[in-house]
Design a protein around this motif. Structure first.
Motif, PDB file in Angstrom:
ATOM      1  N   GLN A 170       0.829  -1.203   0.000  1.00 43.17           N
ATOM      2  CA  GLN A 170       0.000   0.000   0.000  1.00 43.17           C
ATOM      3  C   GLN A 170       0.864   1.253   0.000  1.00 43.17           C
ATOM      4  OE1 GLN A 170      -3.012   0.307  -0.654  1.00 43.17           O
ATOM      5  NE2 GLN A 170      -4.178   1.596   0.740  1.00 43.17           N
ATOM      6  N   SER A 171       1.940   1.233   0.766  1.00 40.60           N
ATOM      7  CA  SER A 171       2.830   2.399   0.818  1.00 40.60           C
ATOM      8  C   SER A 171       3.519   2.633  -0.524  1.00 40.60           C
ATOM      9  CB  SER A 171       3.876   2.217   1.919  1.00 40.60           C
ATOM     10  OG  SER A 171       3.312   2.394   3.199  1.00 40.60           O
ATOM     11  N   VAL A 172       3.870   1.555  -1.214  1.00 41.61           N
ATOM     12  CA  VAL A 172       4.496   1.685  -2.534  1.00 41.61           C
ATOM     13  C   VAL A 172       3.519   2.319  -3.515  1.00 41.61           C
ATOM     14  CG1 VAL A 172       5.586   0.448  -4.445  1.00 41.61           C
ATOM     15  CG2 VAL A 172       5.963  -0.324  -2.087  1.00 41.61           C
ATOM     16  N   ALA A 192      12.210   3.071   2.175  1.00 36.61           N
ATOM     17  CA  ALA A 192      13.146   4.203   2.216  1.00 36.61           C
ATOM     18  C   ALA A 192      13.659   4.511   0.818  1.00 36.61           C
ATOM     19  CB  ALA A 192      14.300   3.898   3.165  1.00 36.61           C
ATOM     20  N   GLN A 193      13.858   3.466   0.025  1.00 36.43           N
ATOM     21  CA  GLN A 193      14.280   3.682  -1.361  1.00 36.43           C
ATOM     22  C   GLN A 193      13.191   4.374  -2.168  1.00 36.43           C
ATOM     23  OE1 GLN A 193      17.354   3.007  -2.743  1.00 36.43           O
ATOM     24  NE2 GLN A 193      17.916   2.658  -0.606  1.00 36.43           N
ATOM     25  N   CYS A 194      11.935   4.115  -1.819  1.00 36.48           N
ATOM     26  CA  CYS A 194      10.817   4.804  -2.487  1.00 36.48           C
ATOM     27  C   CYS A 194      10.827   6.299  -2.175  1.00 36.48           C
ATOM     28  CB  CYS A 194       9.486   4.225  -2.015  1.00 36.48           C
ATOM     29  SG  CYS A 194       9.068   2.608  -2.636  1.00 36.48           S
ATOM     30  N   PRO A 226       3.632   7.911  -4.883  1.00 34.37           N
ATOM     31  CA  PRO A 226       3.672   8.949  -5.934  1.00 34.37           C
ATOM     32  C   PRO A 226       2.600  10.016  -5.785  1.00 34.37           C
ATOM     33  CG  PRO A 226       3.862   6.751  -6.888  1.00 34.37           C
ATOM     34  CD  PRO A 226       3.455   6.561  -5.457  1.00 34.37           C
ATOM     35  N   HIS A 227       1.563   9.743  -5.005  1.00 32.22           N
ATOM     36  CA  HIS A 227       0.443  10.680  -4.875  1.00 32.22           C
ATOM     37  C   HIS A 227       0.525  11.549  -3.616  1.00 32.22           C
ATOM     38  CE1 HIS A 227      -1.225   8.331  -8.122  1.00 32.22           C
ATOM     39  NE2 HIS A 227      -1.095   7.236  -7.389  1.00 32.22           N
ATOM     40  N   LEU A 228       1.518  11.311  -2.773  1.00 32.32           N
ATOM     41  CA  LEU A 228       1.591  12.039  -1.509  1.00 32.32           C
ATOM     42  C   LEU A 228       2.068  13.469  -1.731  1.00 32.32           C
ATOM     43  CD1 LEU A 228       3.194   9.326   0.823  1.00 32.32           C
ATOM     44  CD2 LEU A 228       0.766   9.793   0.380  1.00 32.32           C
ATOM     45  N   PRO A 229       1.523  14.441  -1.007  1.00 29.51           N
ATOM     46  CA  PRO A 229       1.949  15.843  -1.157  1.00 29.51           C
ATOM     47  C   PRO A 229       3.381  16.029  -0.679  1.00 29.51           C
ATOM     48  CG  PRO A 229       0.430  15.599   0.683  1.00 29.51           C
ATOM     49  CD  PRO A 229       0.441  14.284  -0.017  1.00 29.51           C
ATOM     50  N   ALA A 230       4.176  16.711  -1.494  1.00 35.20           N
ATOM     51  CA  ALA A 230       5.601  16.890  -1.190  1.00 35.20           C
ATOM     52  C   ALA A 230       5.823  17.739   0.053  1.00 35.20           C
ATOM     53  CB  ALA A 230       6.306  17.522  -2.389  1.00 35.20           C
ATOM     54  N   GLU A 231       4.841  18.549   0.439  1.00 34.32           N
ATOM     55  CA  GLU A 231       5.018  19.448   1.584  1.00 34.32           C
ATOM     56  C   GLU A 231       5.083  18.709   2.919  1.00 34.32           C
ATOM     57  OE1 GLU A 231       2.380  21.740  -1.405  1.00 34.32           O
ATOM     58  OE2 GLU A 231       2.768  19.663  -0.808  1.00 34.32           O
ATOM     59  N   SER A 232       4.540  17.511   2.988  1.00 33.82           N
ATOM     60  CA  SER A 232       4.485  16.771   4.246  1.00 33.82           C
ATOM     61  C   SER A 232       5.484  15.618   4.226  1.00 33.82           C
ATOM     62  CB  SER A 232       3.066  16.217   4.485  1.00 33.82           C
ATOM     63  OG  SER A 232       2.121  17.273   4.583  1.00 33.82           O
ATOM     64  N   LEU A 233       6.172  15.414   5.347  1.00 37.07           N
ATOM     65  CA  LEU A 233       7.151  14.343   5.443  1.00 37.07           C
ATOM     66  C   LEU A 233       6.435  12.990   5.367  1.00 37.07           C
ATOM     67  CD1 LEU A 233      10.328  14.409   6.089  1.00 37.07           C
ATOM     68  CD2 LEU A 233       9.640  13.505   8.315  1.00 37.07           C
ATOM     69  N   PRO A 234       6.861  12.086   4.472  1.00 41.43           N
ATOM     70  CA  PRO A 234       6.141  10.824   4.291  1.00 41.43           C
ATOM     71  C   PRO A 234       6.555   9.740   5.290  1.00 41.43           C
ATOM     72  CG  PRO A 234       7.864  11.019   2.642  1.00 41.43           C
ATOM     73  CD  PRO A 234       7.898  12.290   3.443  1.00 41.43           C
ATOM     74  N   GLN A 281      18.122  -1.906  -2.087  1.00 43.39           N
ATOM     75  CA  GLN A 281      17.194  -2.681  -2.888  1.00 43.39           C
ATOM     76  C   GLN A 281      16.234  -1.743  -3.608  1.00 43.39           C
ATOM     77  OE1 GLN A 281      15.265  -5.715  -0.597  1.00 43.39           O
ATOM     78  NE2 GLN A 281      17.169  -6.464   0.292  1.00 43.39           N
ATOM     79  N   PRO A 282      15.972  -1.992  -4.881  1.00 37.54           N
ATOM     80  CA  PRO A 282      15.123  -1.062  -5.653  1.00 37.54           C
ATOM     81  C   PRO A 282      13.680  -1.066  -5.186  1.00 37.54           C
ATOM     82  CG  PRO A 282      15.547  -3.053  -6.935  1.00 37.54           C
ATOM     83  CD  PRO A 282      16.413  -3.135  -5.685  1.00 37.54           C
ATOM     84  N   CYS A 283      13.048   0.074  -5.350  1.00 40.46           N
ATOM     85  CA  CYS A 283      11.620   0.191  -5.046  1.00 40.46           C
ATOM     86  C   CYS A 283      10.826   0.040  -6.338  1.00 40.46           C
ATOM     87  CB  CYS A 283      11.339   1.561  -4.416  1.00 40.46           C
ATOM     88  SG  CYS A 283       9.596   1.864  -4.151  1.00 40.46           S
TER      89      CYS A 283
END
Length: 280
Positions: free
Chosen positions: A210-212, A240-242, A216-224, A276-278
């Motif tokens: 789900q996190s993966v 973390a790689q994501c 891509p849709h999370l707002p850049a202003e907030s720490l993920p 490891q790649p995401c």
């Protein structure tokens, strides 16, 4: 891999609805014991808060270590756990911050646990609670919290916007939790951290993918932040790689005899798995 945490063949129920119905009554009873005006007067004497966001960004691994005695799906996790034994150990062994569950009926916590956590460690503290009312924000601030959790699935977008503003007015940072892309409507510029909960709170099914999918849709202003289902540190390394900066982990530590040592092992394994790649 999706983990179905209710593997007993019983019919599913909406656990979140049951929790929230209980919480409405709980908050009403708390207000009767101590009015909001009384709590808000106490805010004047509350010490300055620590920044959860900055601590996660500055600490290797970015682990928010959780203090949790039980859960609705798995029952007792560490029933006899004491805050004074666990929280200092979390701090000593590399946690960026700590999450303290204060729900009693479903998770075995209390507001007293949060107060005790503030006395025995200097980590930024997140009040992990099913927040639906300003009253709970004031409770959190007076008890020593630095940040609060708002769950979009529990209270909806408009309520999240209002409570985020009120939390900031009290000096609290806000971690907004989502489970689906549609719940991003609950985000506002006042949200400090955005968390993806890998556990579906209606049926308590867990899927770290789900996190993966949502990153891509999370707002850049907030720490993920990625939350729940991260028993394997390789998952945290992958996320973390994501681009995730923080990871809320509780059960992986609390099921052990020594949660402090468990976080140290987790951080080492996470570091070893980096690179490891995401991929979705």
């Amino acid at each position: 891999m999706i983990t179905d945490e209710f593997a007993d063949g019983k019919p599913r129920e909406n656990v979140l609805d049951r929790i929230m119905a209980t919480k409405v009554q709980e908050v009403a009873e708390a207000k009767a014991r101590r009015p909001l005006a009384d709590l808000e007067r106490a805010l004047a004497d509350a010490p300055p808060t620590r920044s959860l966001r900055r601590a996660i960004a500055a600490t290797p691994g970015g682990i928010i270590s959780e203090f949790k005695r039980r859960s609705p799906s798995k029952g007792d996790i560490h029933a006899g756990a004491r805050v004074a034994d666990v929280l200092p150990a979390y701090q000593q062994h590399g946690a960026a911050a700590a999450s303290v569950l204060t729900d009693g009926p479903f998770f075995g916590g209390s507001l007293t646990d949060l107060t005790e956590a503030r006395r025995c460690c200097t980590l930024p503290l997140l009040r992990k609670e099913f927040v639906l009312d300003r009253y709970q924000l004031a409770e959190a601030r007076v008890a020593g919290a630095d940040a609060i959790l708002l769950i979009a699935a529990a209270i909806g977008a408009e309520r999240c916007h209002t409570l985020a503003r009120e939390a900031h007015d009290m000096g609290l940072e806000v971690l907004l939790e989502i489970h689906r892309r549609e719940e991003l409507e609950a985000w506002s510029p006042g949200v400090d951290l955005i968390g993806v909960n890998n556990r579906d709170l209606t049926a308590f099914r867990t899927d770290p993918e789900q996190s993966v999918r949502l990153f891509p849709h999370l707002p850049a202003e907030s720490l993920p932040i990625s939350e729940s289902g991260l028993l394997d540190p390789a998952w945290a390394a992958r996320l973390a790689q994501c681009g995730y900066r923080g990871f809320l982990v509780g059960e992986a530590f609390m099921r052990t005899a020594n949660p402090g040592q468990a976080i140290a092992r987790y951080l080492k394994a996470m570091h070893d798995a980096q690179g490891q790649p995401c991929t979705d």
